[in-house]
Design a protein around this motif. Structure first.
Motif, PDB file in Angstrom:
ATOM      1  N   LYS A 307       0.969  -1.553   0.022  1.00 55.50           N
ATOM      2  CA  LYS A 307       0.214  -0.173   0.261  1.00 55.50           C
ATOM      3  C   LYS A 307       0.972   1.367   0.073  1.00 55.50           C
ATOM      4  CE  LYS A 307      -3.613  -1.943   2.636  1.00 55.50           C
ATOM      5  NZ  LYS A 307      -5.125  -1.671   3.309  1.00 55.50           N
ATOM      6  N   LYS A 308       1.451   1.560   0.900  1.00 57.17           N
ATOM      7  CA  LYS A 308       3.040   2.002   0.952  1.00 57.17           C
ATOM      8  C   LYS A 308       3.674   2.541  -0.315  1.00 57.17           C
ATOM      9  CE  LYS A 308       6.842   4.163   3.967  1.00 57.17           C
ATOM     10  NZ  LYS A 308       8.060   3.993   4.593  1.00 57.17           N
ATOM     11  N   GLU A 309       4.196   1.429  -0.811  1.00 52.83           N
ATOM     12  CA  GLU A 309       4.338   1.533  -2.934  1.00 52.83           C
ATOM     13  C   GLU A 309       4.043   1.946  -3.745  1.00 52.83           C
ATOM     14  OE1 GLU A 309       7.943  -2.034  -1.788  1.00 52.83           O
ATOM     15  OE2 GLU A 309       6.011  -2.415  -2.930  1.00 52.83           O
ATOM     16  N   LEU A 310       2.530   1.187  -3.999  1.00 48.27           N
ATOM     17  CA  LEU A 310       1.281   2.222  -3.936  1.00 48.27           C
ATOM     18  C   LEU A 310       1.153   3.547  -4.173  1.00 48.27           C
ATOM     19  CD1 LEU A 310      -0.688   1.508  -6.962  1.00 48.27           C
ATOM     20  CD2 LEU A 310      -2.089   0.384  -5.143  1.00 48.27           C
ATOM     21  N   ASP A 311       0.817   3.702  -2.850  1.00 48.73           N
ATOM     22  CA  ASP A 311       0.978   4.995  -2.733  1.00 48.73           C
ATOM     23  C   ASP A 311       1.647   6.382  -2.639  1.00 48.73           C
ATOM     24  OD1 ASP A 311      -0.812   7.532  -1.038  1.00 48.73           O
ATOM     25  OD2 ASP A 311       0.496   7.612  -0.509  1.00 48.73           O
ATOM     26  N   ALA A 312       3.036   6.277  -2.699  1.00 46.33           N
ATOM     27  CA  ALA A 312       3.969   6.504  -3.704  1.00 46.33           C
ATOM     28  C   ALA A 312       3.775   6.779  -5.202  1.00 46.33           C
ATOM     29  CB  ALA A 312       5.374   6.189  -2.863  1.00 46.33           C
ATOM     30  N   ARG A 313       4.040   4.873  -5.364  1.00 50.52           N
ATOM     31  CA  ARG A 313       3.661   6.332  -7.505  1.00 50.52           C
ATOM     32  C   ARG A 313       2.830   6.952  -7.860  1.00 50.52           C
ATOM     33  NH1 ARG A 313       1.494   0.641 -10.551  1.00 50.52           N
ATOM     34  NH2 ARG A 313       1.453   2.330 -13.016  1.00 50.52           N
ATOM     35  N   LEU A 314       1.215   7.171  -6.885  1.00 47.08           N
ATOM     36  CA  LEU A 314       0.723   7.721  -7.031  1.00 47.08           C
ATOM     37  C   LEU A 314       0.655   8.948  -7.329  1.00 47.08           C
ATOM     38  CD1 LEU A 314      -3.097   6.161  -5.844  1.00 47.08           C
ATOM     39  CD2 LEU A 314      -2.318   5.885  -8.135  1.00 47.08           C
ATOM     40  N   GLN A 315       1.264   9.002  -6.161  1.00 49.17           N
ATOM     41  CA  GLN A 315       2.095  10.601  -5.969  1.00 49.17           C
ATOM     42  C   GLN A 315       2.793  11.146  -6.964  1.00 49.17           C
ATOM     43  OE1 GLN A 315       3.213  11.681  -1.562  1.00 49.17           O
ATOM     44  NE2 GLN A 315       2.537  10.016  -1.192  1.00 49.17           N
ATOM     45  N   ARG A 316       3.676  10.195  -7.742  1.00 48.80           N
ATOM     46  CA  ARG A 316       4.553  10.611  -8.910  1.00 48.80           C
ATOM     47  C   ARG A 316       3.552  11.508  -9.619  1.00 48.80           C
ATOM     48  NH1 ARG A 316       7.760   6.110  -6.571  1.00 48.80           N
ATOM     49  NH2 ARG A 316       6.723   4.815  -8.093  1.00 48.80           N
ATOM     50  N   VAL A 341     -16.697   1.874 -14.095  1.00 54.10           N
ATOM     51  CA  VAL A 341     -17.344   1.685 -12.850  1.00 54.10           C
ATOM     52  C   VAL A 341     -16.314   1.354 -12.193  1.00 54.10           C
ATOM     53  CG1 VAL A 341     -16.696  -1.225 -12.810  1.00 54.10           C
ATOM     54  CG2 VAL A 341     -18.345  -0.981 -11.734  1.00 54.10           C
ATOM     55  N   VAL A 342     -15.228   0.657 -11.632  1.00 56.60           N
ATOM     56  CA  VAL A 342     -14.002   0.882 -10.783  1.00 56.60           C
ATOM     57  C   VAL A 342     -14.497   2.563 -10.662  1.00 56.60           C
ATOM     58  CG1 VAL A 342     -11.835   1.397  -9.429  1.00 56.60           C
ATOM     59  CG2 VAL A 342     -12.765  -0.286 -10.745  1.00 56.60           C
ATOM     60  N   ALA A 343     -14.478   3.843 -11.302  1.00 60.90           N
ATOM     61  CA  ALA A 343     -14.081   4.984 -10.587  1.00 60.90           C
ATOM     62  C   ALA A 343     -15.363   5.140 -10.005  1.00 60.90           C
ATOM     63  CB  ALA A 343     -14.261   6.263 -11.436  1.00 60.90           C
ATOM     64  N   GLY A 344     -16.601   4.632 -10.831  1.00 58.50           N
ATOM     65  CA  GLY A 344     -18.025   4.654  -9.666  1.00 58.50           C
ATOM     66  C   GLY A 344     -18.445   4.927  -8.558  1.00 58.50           C
ATOM     67  N   ILE A 345     -17.119   3.560  -7.895  1.00 59.89           N
ATOM     68  CA  ILE A 345     -17.830   2.326  -7.137  1.00 59.89           C
ATOM     69  C   ILE A 345     -16.392   4.037  -5.702  1.00 59.89           C
ATOM     70  CG2 ILE A 345     -18.159   0.747  -7.400  1.00 59.89           C
ATOM     71  CD1 ILE A 345     -15.866  -0.460  -7.069  1.00 59.89           C
ATOM     72  N   SER A 346     -15.781   3.842  -6.640  1.00 54.75           N
ATOM     73  CA  SER A 346     -14.624   4.612  -5.222  1.00 54.75           C
ATOM     74  C   SER A 346     -15.076   5.704  -4.748  1.00 54.75           C
ATOM     75  CB  SER A 346     -13.401   5.114  -6.356  1.00 54.75           C
ATOM     76  OG  SER A 346     -14.135   6.666  -7.252  1.00 54.75           O
ATOM     77  N   GLY A 347     -16.382   6.926  -4.650  1.00 53.55           N
ATOM     78  CA  GLY A 347     -16.735   7.406  -3.889  1.00 53.55           C
ATOM     79  C   GLY A 347     -15.718   9.011  -4.274  1.00 53.55           C
ATOM     80  N   GLY A 360      -6.151  11.742   1.896  1.00 49.09           N
ATOM     81  CA  GLY A 360      -7.836  10.605   2.044  1.00 49.09           C
ATOM     82  C   GLY A 360      -8.245  10.405   0.154  1.00 49.09           C
ATOM     83  N   ASP A 361      -8.117  10.609  -0.364  1.00 49.71           N
ATOM     84  CA  ASP A 361      -8.766  10.617  -1.336  1.00 49.71           C
ATOM     85  C   ASP A 361      -7.967   9.364  -1.589  1.00 49.71           C
ATOM     86  OD1 ASP A 361     -10.652  12.464  -2.107  1.00 49.71           O
ATOM     87  OD2 ASP A 361      -9.544  13.719  -2.940  1.00 49.71           O
ATOM     88  N   ARG A 362      -6.375   9.564  -1.982  1.00 46.40           N
ATOM     89  CA  ARG A 362      -4.841   8.786  -2.612  1.00 46.40           C
ATOM     90  C   ARG A 362      -5.446   7.509  -1.494  1.00 46.40           C
ATOM     91  NH1 ARG A 362      -1.678  12.332  -1.724  1.00 46.40           N
ATOM     92  NH2 ARG A 362      -0.484  11.208   0.198  1.00 46.40           N
ATOM     93  N   ARG A 363      -5.741   7.360  -0.601  1.00 44.26           N
ATOM     94  CA  ARG A 363      -6.119   6.267   0.539  1.00 44.26           C
ATOM     95  C   ARG A 363      -7.185   5.897   0.149  1.00 44.26           C
ATOM     96  NH1 ARG A 363      -5.715   8.841   5.001  1.00 44.26           N
ATOM     97  NH2 ARG A 363      -7.733   9.568   5.251  1.00 44.26           N
ATOM     98  N   ASP A 364      -7.918   6.028  -0.542  1.00 46.40           N
ATOM     99  CA  ASP A 364      -9.027   5.138  -0.307  1.00 46.40           C
ATOM    100  C   ASP A 364      -9.086   4.531  -1.886  1.00 46.40           C
ATOM    101  OD1 ASP A 364     -10.700   6.043   1.469  1.00 46.40           O
ATOM    102  OD2 ASP A 364     -11.360   7.529   0.454  1.00 46.40           O
ATOM    103  N   LEU A 365      -8.593   5.497  -2.701  1.00 48.22           N
ATOM    104  CA  LEU A 365      -8.098   4.758  -4.236  1.00 48.22           C
ATOM    105  C   LEU A 365      -7.273   3.723  -4.278  1.00 48.22           C
ATOM    106  CD1 LEU A 365      -8.297   4.925  -6.914  1.00 48.22           C
ATOM    107  CD2 LEU A 365      -6.596   6.188  -7.226  1.00 48.22           C
ATOM    108  N   VAL A 366      -6.430   3.453  -3.375  1.00 46.63           N
ATOM    109  CA  VAL A 366      -5.355   2.698  -2.650  1.00 46.63           C
ATOM    110  C   VAL A 366      -5.744   1.671  -2.110  1.00 46.63           C
ATOM    111  CG1 VAL A 366      -2.997   1.972  -1.345  1.00 46.63           C
ATOM    112  CG2 VAL A 366      -3.139   4.208  -2.381  1.00 46.63           C
ATOM    113  N   LYS A 367      -6.671   1.598  -1.699  1.00 49.41           N
ATOM    114  CA  LYS A 367      -7.605   0.786  -0.432  1.00 49.41           C
ATOM    115  C   LYS A 367      -8.957  -0.669  -1.786  1.00 49.41           C
ATOM    116  CE  LYS A 367     -10.626  -0.533   3.363  1.00 49.41           C
ATOM    117  NZ  LYS A 367     -11.416   0.013   4.111  1.00 49.41           N
TER     118      LYS A 367
END
Length: 451
Positions: A307-316, A341-347, A360-367
């Motif tokens: 999760k930490k690595e994916l969050d770092a990738r999103l930030q980049r 469909v994934v965008a629609g359920i992401s909130g 928080g958005d980034r954390r929700d997307l990673v989750k």
């Protein structure tokens, strides 16, 4: 190859079922001198064999014996005796001598070089007939007749009674009933006094409650993902990271709390839920768990990243492309058909740009990417399964001969037994091995007149 001398004073052996186990049992018993009649309820034997491996017939696997047995879970120990007498090398030699050359593919799967299941069926039928076995199609068995001393014969649906000194029950499971594997073997064994353990579909797709998602993503194949089944509702899935495969044959048999099984590999969305290789492998355990309570599945779409690595990738990526909106962000991470469909359920609002994503958005997307979750409604029915799990209680069968411990002269082989394994040729090898052993033992029984 194990060989025994021809028997004298041969008596009759009846084989119920013309599948992998029944055909090889009939051929082996006839080879040893028994008078053999194979009773097949369909118009021709080998119907289910013809559709296995998508018509190519995955007859066995190159896995070492220990791994082979592990593919069957705890019940695999029962097969040790049968595999000691007739295993992969003997099977491949059997087919080679009948003109069926084989080759191994990914995962150790062994197929005929011709990629034609009919060659396997023809070899088995020819072997049985060349040694004098009679194959009677359209002959459904109504009951196995016995007295206090053991087997007397069988009665057909037509009313005909066929006497015999031994009967081999190899009528298959209850999957693919159109091929003749319609559950007859279980009712016949039960009437003969055997206990039938609960039947479950194995190697079968799963139906999910989130049907709209499934329909929207129908046909999407996901590779290199991790699928985990949990014994709980979707909202109660624990926030844990799964790093190993769990389930039979994986080497990691005891999973974390609530985890039923976990597999890494390929899966597929269908119009009703999920299928594909790893889904099928987990389906038997899921089917049993559904009897006890709710089951949910969780897809880690990016298992190579924490999760930490994916969050770092999103930030980049957000820093490099600050004007990208959510759908464009997801296109870099998911198959196109899943984006909307994934965008629609992401909130997360669809128009939100990367520059305006909050932590928080980034954390929700990673989750979501690390744990796309669904609740399982059911498996597809038993008739749609590749294999039937459950069946005749193994404690009632002699593993060295496949003889019934309850009924002298009765032998059982193949899918009617409480044995089922992962895909890859394991189940067919078990059918061939138990059929061979049963045919050999029944021929010896039938050489003694106990009438």
């Amino acid at each position: 190859m194990n060989t025994l001398p021809k028997l004298t004073g041969a008596k009759r052996v009846l084989v119920i079922g013309g599948g992998a186990a029944g055909l090889l049992a009939a051929g082996r018993a006839a080879e040893l001198g028994a008078q053999v009649i194979l009773l097949e309820r369909m118009e021709a034997p080998g119907k289910k064999l013809l559709i296995t491996g998508k018509g190519r017939c995955n007859i066995t696997n190159t896995a070492p014996l220990k791994e082979f047995l592990a593919a069957f879970g705890p019940n695999g120990r029962f097969l040790y005796g049968a595999f000691h007498r007739f295993f992969r090398d003997q099977l491949l030699d059997f087919f080679r001598r009948r003109g069926v050359e084989t080759e191994s593919e990914r995962g150790g799967r062994v197929f005929p070089v011709s990629h034609n299941a009919a060659d396997v069926v023809n070899a088995l039928v020819s072997h049985a007939r060349e040694h004098g076995a009679e194959i009677r199609p359209n002959s459904r068995v109504r009951s196995i007749d016995r007295d206090s001393r053991g087997i007397r014969g069988v009665k057909l649906e037509s009313g005909e009674f066929i006497p015999a000194e031994a009967v081999i029950l190899a009528a298959g499971g209850a999957s693919y009933p159109a091929t003749g594997s319609a559950g007859d073997g279980f009712s016949l064994a039960e009437k003969a006094g055997h206990r039938i353990n609960p039947l479950y579909p194995a190697l079968v797709p799963l139906v999910i409650k989130e049907i709209g998602f499934a329909v929207a993503c129908q046909g999407v194949a996901l590779k290199n993902i991790r699928l985990t089944a949990f014994a709980c509702e979707k909202a109660s899935i624990p926030d844990i990271t799964i790093e190993h495969d769990y389930g039979r044959g994986t080497g990691w048999e005891k999973p974390p709390p609530k985890v039923i099984e976990s597999r890494f590999g390929e899966m597929l969305f269908t119009h009703f839920g999920i299928g594909g290789p790893i889904t099928l492998l987990m389906s038997q355990a899921v089917a049993r768990a559904l009897d006890a309570g709710p089951v949910s599945v969780h897809i880690d779409l990016k298992p190579a990243l924490s999760k930490k690595e994916l969050d770092a990738r999103l930030q980049r990526e957000f820093a490099a492309y600050p004007r990208r909106q959510l759908p464009a962000i997801l296109r870099e991470l998911l198959p196109e058909k899943m984006v909307e469909v994934v965008a629609g359920i992401s909130g997360i609002p669809l128009g939100r740009t990367a520059a305006n994503f909050t932590a928080g958005d980034r954390r929700d997307l990673v989750k979501l990417l690390k744990g796309l979750a669904f609740e399982v409604r059911s498996t597809l029915p038993l008739g749609a399964a590749m294999v039937t799990a459950g069946g005749v209680e193994l404690a009632e069968i002699d593993p060295k001969t496949m003889a019934s411990k309850l009924v002298p002269g009765l032998y059982l082989a193949g899918e009617v037994l409480d044995l089922d394994a992962d895909t890859g040729g394991f189940n067919l090898q078990a059918a061939f091995s138990t059929g061979w052993v049963a045919g050999e033992a029944a021929a010896k029984t039938a050489s003694v007149d106990h009438a």
